[in-house]
Design a protein around this motif. Sequence first.
Motif, PDB file in Angstrom:
ATOM      1  N   ASN A   1       0.841  -1.197   0.000  1.00 33.45           N
ATOM      2  CA  ASN A   1       0.000   0.000   0.000  1.00 33.45           C
ATOM      3  C   ASN A   1       0.881   1.253   0.000  1.00 33.45           C
ATOM      4  O   ASN A   1       0.388   2.364  -0.059  1.00 33.45           O
ATOM      5  CB  ASN A   1      -0.945  -0.022   1.218  1.00 33.45           C
ATOM      6  N   ARG A   2       2.220   1.073   0.074  1.00 37.76           N
ATOM      7  CA  ARG A   2       3.132   2.203   0.089  1.00 37.76           C
ATOM      8  C   ARG A   2       3.788   2.474  -1.254  1.00 37.76           C
ATOM      9  O   ARG A   2       3.920   3.605  -1.679  1.00 37.76           O
ATOM     10  CB  ARG A   2       4.225   1.966   1.121  1.00 37.76           C
ATOM     11  N   GLY A   3       4.217   1.413  -1.923  1.00 40.30           N
ATOM     12  CA  GLY A   3       4.928   1.616  -3.180  1.00 40.30           C
ATOM     13  C   GLY A   3       5.235   0.284  -3.819  1.00 40.30           C
ATOM     14  O   GLY A   3       4.646  -0.741  -3.459  1.00 40.30           O
TER      15      GLY A   3
ATOM     16  N   LEU B   1       8.468  -0.212   0.465  1.00 43.99           N
ATOM     17  CA  LEU B   1       7.262  -1.016   0.638  1.00 43.99           C
ATOM     18  C   LEU B   1       6.700  -0.949   2.055  1.00 43.99           C
ATOM     19  O   LEU B   1       5.528  -1.203   2.286  1.00 43.99           O
ATOM     20  CB  LEU B   1       7.574  -2.482   0.305  1.00 43.99           C
ATOM     21  N   ILE B   2       7.572  -0.632   3.006  1.00 42.42           N
ATOM     22  CA  ILE B   2       7.192  -0.810   4.408  1.00 42.42           C
ATOM     23  C   ILE B   2       6.409   0.367   4.971  1.00 42.42           C
ATOM     24  O   ILE B   2       6.777   1.524   4.778  1.00 42.42           O
ATOM     25  CB  ILE B   2       8.457  -1.049   5.263  1.00 42.42           C
ATOM     26  N   ASP B   3       5.313   0.045   5.669  1.00 35.96           N
ATOM     27  CA  ASP B   3       4.518   1.049   6.354  1.00 35.96           C
ATOM     28  C   ASP B   3       4.945   1.084   7.816  1.00 35.96           C
ATOM     29  O   ASP B   3       4.675   0.167   8.579  1.00 35.96           O
ATOM     30  CB  ASP B   3       3.034   0.676   6.231  1.00 35.96           C
ATOM     31  N   GLY B   4       5.654   2.143   8.173  1.00 36.17           N
ATOM     32  CA  GLY B   4       6.230   2.252   9.510  1.00 36.17           C
ATOM     33  C   GLY B   4       5.212   2.158  10.629  1.00 36.17           C
ATOM     34  O   GLY B   4       5.525   1.736  11.736  1.00 36.17           O
TER      35      GLY B   4
ATOM     36  N   ALA C   1       2.371   0.298  10.598  1.00 38.21           N
ATOM     37  CA  ALA C   1       1.718  -1.006  10.710  1.00 38.21           C
ATOM     38  C   ALA C   1       2.629  -2.015  11.396  1.00 38.21           C
ATOM     39  O   ALA C   1       3.858  -1.917  11.312  1.00 38.21           O
ATOM     40  CB  ALA C   1       1.346  -1.507   9.326  1.00 38.21           C
ATOM     41  N   PRO C   2       2.043  -2.998  12.094  1.00 35.40           N
ATOM     42  CA  PRO C   2       2.865  -4.037  12.729  1.00 35.40           C
ATOM     43  C   PRO C   2       3.550  -4.924  11.704  1.00 35.40           C
ATOM     44  O   PRO C   2       4.635  -5.459  11.965  1.00 35.40           O
ATOM     45  CB  PRO C   2       1.844  -4.847  13.550  1.00 35.40           C
ATOM     46  N   ILE C   3       2.928  -5.086  10.536  1.00 34.37           N
ATOM     47  CA  ILE C   3       3.513  -5.894   9.471  1.00 34.37           C
ATOM     48  C   ILE C   3       3.171  -5.261   8.124  1.00 34.37           C
ATOM     49  O   ILE C   3       2.374  -4.327   8.070  1.00 34.37           O
ATOM     50  CB  ILE C   3       2.979  -7.354   9.487  1.00 34.37           C
ATOM     51  N   THR C   4       3.780  -5.757   7.065  1.00 30.93           N
ATOM     52  CA  THR C   4       3.452  -5.264   5.728  1.00 30.93           C
ATOM     53  C   THR C   4       3.149  -6.441   4.821  1.00 30.93           C
ATOM     54  O   THR C   4       3.902  -7.418   4.794  1.00 30.93           O
ATOM     55  CB  THR C   4       4.641  -4.460   5.136  1.00 30.93           C
ATOM     56  N   ASP C   5       2.021  -6.355   4.118  1.00 31.55           N
ATOM     57  CA  ASP C   5       1.684  -7.374   3.135  1.00 31.55           C
ATOM     58  C   ASP C   5       1.887  -6.806   1.731  1.00 31.55           C
ATOM     59  O   ASP C   5       1.753  -5.612   1.518  1.00 31.55           O
ATOM     60  CB  ASP C   5       0.236  -7.839   3.303  1.00 31.55           C
ATOM     61  N   VAL C   6       2.254  -7.682   0.803  1.00 28.18           N
ATOM     62  CA  VAL C   6       2.533  -7.215  -0.562  1.00 28.18           C
ATOM     63  C   VAL C   6       1.873  -8.130  -1.591  1.00 28.18           C
ATOM     64  O   VAL C   6       1.511  -9.273  -1.306  1.00 28.18           O
ATOM     65  CB  VAL C   6       4.057  -7.186  -0.843  1.00 28.18           C
TER      66      VAL C   6
END
Lengths: 207, 897, 460
Positions: free
Chosen positions: B849-851, B882-885, B887-892
């Motif tokens: 959701n970031r890039g 890609l990482i959303d600082g 959020a506890p985790i990041t899904d791709v």
Amino acid sequence: MARFTSENTAVAEEIIARYPVAKSALIPLLHLAQEQDGHVTDEAMIHIAELIGVTPAEVLGTASFYEMFKREPVGDYVVNVCTNISCMLLGGEELLGHLERRLGIKAGSTTADGKFTLEDVECIAACTEAPCLQVNYRYFHRITHEQADELIEDLRAGRRAHEIPRHGTLSRVRQQLPETRAGVVPPDRNVEPAWLARNETATEAGS
Amino acid sequence: MTDTSAPPTVDVTVDGRTIEAAKGELVIDAAERNGVYIPRFCYHPRMKPVGMCRMCLVEIDTGRGPALQPSCMIECTDGMIVATDTPVAQKAQEGVLEFLLINHPLDCPVCDKGGECPLQDQTLAYGPGESRFVEEKRHFEKPIPVSDLVLLDRERCILCDRCTRFAKEVAGDPLIHFMDRGSQTEVNTFPDDPFASYFSGNTVQICPVGALTAAPYRFKARPWDLDQVESTCTSCSVGCRIVVQSSRNRVVRYEGVDNDAVNWGWLCDKGRFDFEAVNSDDRLGEPLVRDEGLSLKASTWSDALRRAVKSIRQGLDRSGPEGFAVIGGARLTNEDQYAWVKFTKGLLGSDNIDAQLGDGLPADAVLGLPRATIDDACRPGGAVLVLGPDTKEELGILYLRLRHAVLNDGVRLVELASVATGLTDELARVSLRYRPGYALPVVRALLAGDAGDAVGGVTPEAIRAAAAALGDGPLTVIVGRANLAESGRSIAAAAAAIHHTRADVRFLSALRRANVHGALELGLSPGLLPGRVTLDGGREWYAERWPDLPAAKGLDTAGILRAAADGKIDTLVLLGADPLADYPDRYLAEAGLTGARTVIALDQFLTESVKQADVVLPVAGFAEVDGTTTNLEGRVSALARKVTAPGTAQSDWMVAAELAYRLGHDLGLESPGQITAEIAATAPAFAGLSVEALTAPAGSDGIVVMLPTRRNGDSEADEAGDAGASAVGTAVAGDGPTDAGGAETAVSTVGEAAIADATTGTPPEVQATHLLPPATGVPLPVWTVIDPPSVDAYSLRLVVTRKLYDRGTLVANSPSLSEVAEPATLHLSPHDFDRLGVAAGDDVRVTSNRGNVSVPTVPDPGVPRGIAHLHANKAGGRANVLIDGNAPITDVRVERP
Amino acid sequence: MTDLDTAPGHEVPRILTTRWDLADGFTLDRYHDTGGYQALRAALTSMTPAQVAEQVKAASLLGRGGAGFPAGVKWGFCPPGVFPRYLVVNGDESEPGTYKDRILMERDPHQLIEGVLLACYAIGVGQAFLYVRGEMALAQERLAEALNDAYEAGYIGHKILGTDFSVDIVLHWGAGAYIVGEETALIESLEGNRGMPRLKPPYFPAAKGLYMQPTVVNNVETLANLPWIVSNGGAAFADLGVESSKGTRLFAVSGHVRNPGVFEVEFGTTTFRDLVHGDRYGDGIVDGNTLKAFIPGGASAPWFFEEHLDLPLEAGAVGAAGSMLGSGAIVVMDETTDAVKAAWRVVRFFARESCGKCTPCREGTSWLEKILRRMLDGHGRPADIDKLLDICDNISPAITWPPKQTTICPLGPSAVSPIASAVLRFKDEFVAYCGGGGEITVPVNGKAYLSTPSTVGAPS
Ligand SMILES: Cc1cc2nc3c(=O)[nH]c(=O)nc-3n(C[C@H](O)[C@H](O)[C@H](O)COP(=O)(O)O)c2cc1C
Ligand code: SF4
Ligand code: FES
């Protein structure tokens, strides 16, 4: 060319299963590879490394220590003439020289047609039968120059094929470990064998 | 738990003198301890003896008359008589040397080893005069590369088996091996399978001749024009002791120093070869200032400082201390760090300072948990739980120590890792492959010894196996941040849970940046002050010593960047930090840097982030400054200056002092030595520390900074108190509680002083004051961990880990290393390829959701289904976009472009 | 293949060679017909392992691999209570002049297998490895066949003959390396490594052998004696031979004799003269020539000469005279033999076969070979003779017998024997190769290294 065929992979796995530690199968597997390709290819060594869980460098480290493993293609027939002391005393060197002239190559090399590789080897345990030689590790005792010439002719003409398989094949009989085998004994199982344990009791029985 | 009973001893006679030797000690060692040096080539004290060079032959009589025996293989027994100097022994040794020389090329004049070569030295000492060898010498093709970093000259090799033994026994990378037989024996690799080991450089250091040479060093200098000082490697937080060697004011080589507490003489290749960065032509030598045309232009210090001070002043006027923020400082020395904390918190009164770039752990977790030393973790028969990064990739020498402990000392190791690590196959009894976000529930199950059913992707069987492997004896938890796409709070919470549940447990921090632990100890983190005290806990004490103090707890890096993005930060200082590369959330980092009104960067290189700064101040780096550094154990050791910094580069502490001065204040800091003393006098935990102690001969092992003492009320601190005691003990012994060794060393006296001061709690220099220093120790907060959203059918959960060779500043500026750093790749479970409709090697687009990034795929059995594994900071694909600082985790998503 | 010439009209007891003349002596059927596997049956049904071991002790059966250590005693070295124990059969026969194990394997494989089974029963071994030299294809085939048949017949495997005795015998081949005959190198090789010997101490096979477990390594001929010993009793075996050597032994007589062959001979009662000149054995030197020298126990053994001919074939007497019976290989050299050439050829062997582990052996043996080769090529120098001996002294200090060594195993020092033997006795030939001159200053102490005939060898 190279990695084990599927049947040989099966054979390899059976061989590995005979030993308490997989690496013990290394030399037998190198023989298997040489039986398959006539010499030990790099690809085969990589495959062996995968099968027994070591690095290719470790496989080559062992393979290169032993004279029988050839890393380059050799002739269909590898002719080993013994020139060690007992044979030397009875004409081993002359026999080697004769074969060099006969084959037109120096010891340690292979004829252009890829049929013969000639080698000057150490004692092959036939000292009382000097001079002697081996073709693909089959013995020929008390060989005269004439007999050597015949032998070469026969081999050229394929007349000895039944008794001498191509280079790489040693025993044509494989040991079979049947269902009734006792099973591998892992080094870390510290249990006294049953028949030793019953030692005393049996003594009474015995006497 | 620590066995102090000394090993039984035996009496051995060496050259007529009776000496005492430990039972089982090797003759060669016992003799050397007693001043009788027996020549040797194959023997190395850190590896198993092979007794093959035969140089150490001496006459040994165990009752059956004297017989020639290799002293490196024979263990001392009572009444044994050893003669090293009889005609028989000497002839044997001379004979061996002659044999070694007959095929040696004797090309000493052009050999890197010439001048520091054991073969050369021993030939002078024990060798025959002229050569009797008139035959043809053995010939091999001259140096062949066995790896990108190491070359091998087989003609010089004396087949001592040191490099090959190291590769198999110590590094676990048997990629070099003896080949062929007899006089044709050589060391070599398998064709096209190079000696690609992270530790290959050690083979060069232990080669007793010039057979192995390091590409980065070859022909750079001759031993006799080398000049050296002992220091501490700051490439990562393990803090290996090294010697820094220079020639004509350029660093040319690092070599490992054998100390018992940390590195045993070994170094990883990154630490050994990144000296190239020190000499880099890209080092900043002059200040830069952004002009009206908005481009960075060369400038002068006075001009640059004027610009900096102007913006600081304006900022303070505009929005007070809260408008001032500092990110970074983990690469600085303790002294530099102290200066910047004093400047930021003690002078400007801002608490917005954070040495971590959002890629570590909450500071109070690192400081609040009872600490373990490396020796604690490696204690024979103990258990280790790894709740952190792949030590093989991030903390190389800690990995070697753990490997030795597991393979030789019966240490049981269990790891929690979302993807396979360098420990998984060989070292881990159980490797719990948990889904990112579920560290806490998995750890809870592990502590319970059982889990009704699977938790976080881990089966109950695995949990039971792991619990069984760990047992309920002493436990060391290696805690750090393995996955940048998983929040550090969940790891901290899991660690805290272990701490609250297990009796005898200690924590070894695995934060990796060189002096990040020093930074936390010294308060480069919001809410903390130097010496491991909280802002409020230390307020009274520091009010007496510093002009000002922050009113309230400030912002961490995430907070600072967000505030900056919202235009709330007037002056942002980057202390050797590159948020764009290192902060897990790239977009926030970009927004922060653009949002800050003025950015002042202190750095050695023009990094991506530094390019965005308005004022760039060139600073001195490793080998260019004196001071101290603190490793992941909390062990403080000395750094030494060997060469001069490029251009007009200054030490970071000087910049702080200079800025303060121009703001009309005096920080009262004069030199690294003086700052060390001030730290010892001011920061409670550092009481008793001194440069003298660290630079004393016995200082090589460093001093483990005192941990919180009993006087700290809460239970954690009590726990920690015990840890503290032992850690101080560590300092006393200079090598872990088990070591009886340096009992009366300089270090120990200081250590003891430290204990005394700790219990009375009064640092020596401040006896007079009426005020007791605050209790050290940081209480553990309770972290609330929200369960991660369950991943939808089309997504994969992101795992971002680090490799030893990435695009970090040191590697990027060390040509030899940047060459071996591979570009970015996406690692997927072999089972996911079909599902995703991609093939191995395909370029795919990874979208969050970031890039998004585009990278080639690699099938990797070490990656479980449903996981997308990327490496941080790699060429050709930035994982942090890609990482959303938050959020506890990041899904791709992973698709074909 | 030319058939092997075993001596006509044996009256001497035959323990090992009874089936050699049978065309099908290697088959299970013929083995059965000739009493095969009776010893095993008897042992399993009426003897305890300890009793079997006792018989072997009583027989005081000396190892036939070269070291000549009593088998029964060696078995006793396995530390009590430490299991598993392994047995490794040493069939790597490659000592120049040695030819006996190969015939035993080719012509009577079941006798060996039965011996192996008896040993495993006595020692408490659950898995044995039969390590055959790689170059012996026929021996491998005969053993593979024999093992398959024996498994089939229930002599090997699980619950042998219905008892609680279970063992596997795994056939394993080498691949061309003499040093692998050395027991610790054999173990390394069996573990899949380069055949480099281990240091003793600490790696005595009986304590730390295969996979670091207690391991007994025995030679093929040694084990082939066991069926006879168990059937006839250790005492009967000990009745043959003399004090220091019991039973019979195979000797390969090769080189310049009219009737080279492998002969089974009772220890002690026969002399070297019998073997070389006796008509039922060597039948004299070829072409009526005279004897120049002979090697009594394989290439590693110091040479003997005319004056040693009357020594009995018995370890004690031969050892006292400064050499050994070693692997039972007698190589006869007549007056036409070039001593330098002969010494070179034996040294070349050790140089080629050095495993390369120890500096003195790796570098020293090849240096010696190069010097001798240079002499033969006509480029000898007077100083070379003394240099040869000094290099020998650096490999085997004091050039004595039994040899001292600066090396791990005896291979390196083995290269010293031929040189010391030849240089001292036939110095003039070396001098000739070195263009005259050549002083000897290096002290040589081996009792068989004689510059002139003496009575050292006379039986006492
Ligand atoms: C260099 C060297 C080579 C050897 N070669 C052999 C061999 O080929 N066959 C053999 O049985 N023993 C050989 N031995 C002796 C073995 O080390 C070991 O003593 C023997 O196999 C033990 O069996 P035994 O006690 O039944 O004789 C050799 C020893 C050395 C030092
Ligand atoms: S003496 Fe020679 S063969 Fe024996 S171990 Fe040493 S190098 Fe190897
Ligand atoms: S140092 Fe002892 S043999 Fe090499």
